[in-house]
Structures are given as structure tokens and as C-alpha cells.
Scaffold this motif. Structure first.
Motif, PDB file in Angstrom:
ATOM      1  N   ARG A 206       0.722  -1.233  -0.020  1.00 46.92           N
ATOM      2  CA  ARG A 206      -0.021   0.166  -0.051  1.00 46.92           C
ATOM      3  C   ARG A 206       0.970   1.282   0.011  1.00 46.92           C
ATOM      4  O   ARG A 206       0.476   2.283  -0.254  1.00 46.92           O
ATOM      5  N   TRP A 207       2.176   1.075   0.301  1.00 56.46           N
ATOM      6  CA  TRP A 207       3.093   2.260   0.540  1.00 56.46           C
ATOM      7  C   TRP A 207       3.147   2.922  -0.896  1.00 56.46           C
ATOM      8  O   TRP A 207       3.438   2.009  -1.826  1.00 56.46           O
ATOM      9  N   SER A 208       3.204   4.348  -1.018  1.00 63.81           N
ATOM     10  CA  SER A 208       3.587   4.827  -2.271  1.00 63.81           C
ATOM     11  C   SER A 208       4.335   6.154  -1.998  1.00 63.81           C
ATOM     12  O   SER A 208       4.177   6.979  -1.104  1.00 63.81           O
ATOM     13  N   ASN A 209       5.325   6.478  -2.893  1.00 59.89           N
ATOM     14  CA  ASN A 209       6.059   7.461  -2.731  1.00 59.89           C
ATOM     15  C   ASN A 209       5.440   8.712  -3.295  1.00 59.89           C
ATOM     16  O   ASN A 209       5.995   9.909  -3.282  1.00 59.89           O
ATOM     17  N   ASP A 210       4.306   8.448  -4.039  1.00 56.25           N
ATOM     18  CA  ASP A 210       3.275   9.726  -4.314  1.00 56.25           C
ATOM     19  C   ASP A 210       3.088  10.307  -3.122  1.00 56.25           C
ATOM     20  O   ASP A 210       2.446   9.817  -2.258  1.00 56.25           O
ATOM     21  N   GLN A 213      -0.187  10.223  -1.389  1.00 53.75           N
ATOM     22  CA  GLN A 213      -0.723   8.856  -1.163  1.00 53.75           C
ATOM     23  C   GLN A 213      -0.068   8.519   0.248  1.00 53.75           C
ATOM     24  O   GLN A 213      -0.542   8.219   1.084  1.00 53.75           O
ATOM     25  N   CYS A 215       1.283   6.550   2.956  1.00 49.41           N
ATOM     26  CA  CYS A 215       0.743   5.238   3.689  1.00 49.41           C
ATOM     27  C   CYS A 215      -0.692   5.663   4.135  1.00 49.41           C
ATOM     28  O   CYS A 215      -0.942   5.163   5.382  1.00 49.41           O
TER      29      CYS A 215
END
Length: 285
Positions: A206-210, A213, A215
Motif C-alpha cells: 500500500r505504501w506509495s512515494n506519491d 498517497q 501510507c
């Protein structure tokens, strides 16, 4: 009689003052909800109790000053229900925040938060899909994750410095991936695959560097919200317990003073005062 009314008036003024910390606690929770906790319905019971104590105290003060029996009855009954409501709120606050806490991680000062450590009504409320969309949007708008970014000499903070920071539950749960994922640190909110196998935690996917977004959809973020709520509610509950003890003492003394006034009234038939009743009658010739 006058002394009894003065005592009741003083006690009502005291309860009016006691309502201020209770109302302040509700307002503090409201500010927390707007900034980080993002559960805006939880502070209203405390605000309502604080305002009710203020209004009822003013009614009791007026009843004591003007010797209005109806207002005094209204004050005593209303205070009884307010005290019962405050007891119920304290029990509820401790019951819904009873379980769950942050877990220590090796070589880290900050704690990790896991949704499975929590249970009960509050967890179900926070974790529900419809409600979480509102909470996560609130956390995103609060820019809590943007505030943890630090630059040293124009460069991101070194990982060794980040690992020894004391992050809030929201910052730890929502702004970075779980440590078990094994991601490599680039900066506080940007982590990349460390070259090894990611952990089995679903939050790793689910983690995103966006930066919009991160966590925010992770279970760790939900757990961080629950941990933050528990911390806030426990602080307010300590104040509420102290106020409850004082309110009960004031209420008991007010009941005793009111019964004393009624007994004095019953001893003065037809409006005759005790002094007049005991004054010897004149002898007329």
C-alpha cells in the motif's frame, strides 16, 4: 437561612468555574481533531457537558440569590444527571481506548503501530471504509507528513538522525512505510525497495512515494490515529476525573444546604421568622 443561601450561591459559582476546564478539554479535543486526530464527533459530548454545567450553575446561582425553590430543585436534579453523564463519558472514554499501543522496533526510537493491536467499537469505526476516507483526507489536508521533513545543509536528514526521532503516532503510521517492509530511506517521506524481499505486511504494497498517497491507506495509519486518540482522551480523562470528584463533593454539600434551608422554612410558620417567634410579646394594660 441567609447563610445557607450564601453557601449554595458560592457552590454554584464554584461549579461554574469548574465547567471551564471541562469545556476547555472539549475545545482542545476539537482543535486536535482539526489538526491531527481528525475524528470531529468525539469532542462534542464533553463540550455539551461543560456548557450544561455552566447553564445549570447560573440557574442555581439565581435560585440561591432570589430564594427560588423551583430553580434550586431544577439545579439539583440537573446536576445529578450531568454528574451521571460525566461518569458515563469517562467510562466510555477508557473502554474504547483500553487496548493497543505502539510497539518498539530494534534500532529505532519511534514506535510502530499495528491495527491488530486494537479492538472494539472505536477501531471498527475508524477502520470502516466509508469513515476512513474522511479521516485520511483530513490527515492529508493537515499536512502532518510534510511537517516531518527536515533539511540539513540543503540535504535530507541522514537516516541515522531520522531513526532516533520521536515521531507522533500519525507521523509513524501514515508518513512512512512499516520498518518490517525493509525499504531504504531516501528522506522522511520517500523510501525505495532495499533490494531484499519486502515484508509480509500488506502495508508494504500500500505504501506509495506519491506524496499525496504515502501510507494514508495503510492499516498502520489507522492504528496511528487510534493511538493518537488514546493519548488525547487519556489526558482529558485525568482532568475529568478530578473535576468529577470536586463536582460530587459540591453537589453533596449543596444538597445538605438545600435540606437545611427547607427545614428552616418549615420551622417558620406563616412567614414568621424565628427571631419574631422567640421575641416575647408585650403586656398591655
Amino acid at each position: 437561612m441567609r447563610a445557607g443561601n450564601n453557601l449554595i450561591g458560592f457552590l454554584n459559582f464554584l461549579t461554574f468555574l469548574l465547567s471551564i476546564p471541562i469545556l476547555g478539554g472539549g475545545i482542545w479535543l476539537s482543535s486536535r481533531a482539526n489538526n491531527t486526530d481528525c475524528l470531529k464527533f468525539l469532542q462534542w459530548p464533553l463540550i455539551i457537558i461543560g456548557v450544561s454545567i455552566m447553564v445549570v450553575s447560573l440557574a442555581g446561582l439565581a435560585g440561591a440569590c432570589y430564594r427560588n425553590t423551583f430553580l434550586m430543585y431544577l439545579y439539583l436534579w440537573a446536576m445529578f444527571f450531568i454528574i451521571a453523564a460525566l461518569v458515563g463519558f469517562i467510562i466510555f472514554a477508557y473502554a474504547v481506548t483500553d487496548k493497543g499501543s505502539g510497539q518498539p522496533v530494534m534500532n529505532r526510537v519511534y514506535l510502530e503501530y499495528y491495527l491488530g493491536d486494537y479492538s472494539g467499537w472505536l477501531k471498527d469505526r475508524v477502520a470502516s471504509e466509508s469513515y476512513w476516507s474522511k479521516i485520511s483526507s483530513c490527515i492529508r489536508d493537515s499536512r502532518a507528513c510534510k511537517r516531518i521533513r527536515r533539511n540539513v545543509g540543503g540535504f535530507p536528514e541522514a537516516p541515522e538522525m531520522f531513526y532516533i526521532r520521536k515521531l507522533s503516532p500519525i507521523e509513524s503510521g501514515c508518513c512512512k512505510p512499516p520498518t518490517s517492509c525493509g525499504f531504504a530511506y531516501n528522506n522522511e517521506t520517500f523510501w525505495t525497495d532495499g533490494g531484499g524481499l519486502a515484508g509480509n505486511d500488506p502495508d508494504c504494497q500500500r505504501w506509495s512515494n506519491d506524496q499525496s498517497q504515502l501510507c494514508y491507506d495503510c492499516d498502520s495509519c489507522k492504528a496511528g490515529v487510534l493511538a493518537s486518540l488514546k493519548k488525547s482522551w487519556r489526558k482529558v480523562s485525568v482532568i475529568n476525573i478530578v473535576m468529577l470528584i470536586i463536582l460530587v463533593i459540591v453537589y453533596v454539600v449543596a444538597c445538605a444546604a438545600f435540606r437545611h434551608n427547607k427545614r428552616m422554612d418549615n420551622d417558620e410558620p406563616y412567614g414568621q421568622t424565628r427571631m419574631e417567634k422567640e421575641r416575647p410579646s408585650r403586656i398591655h394594660f
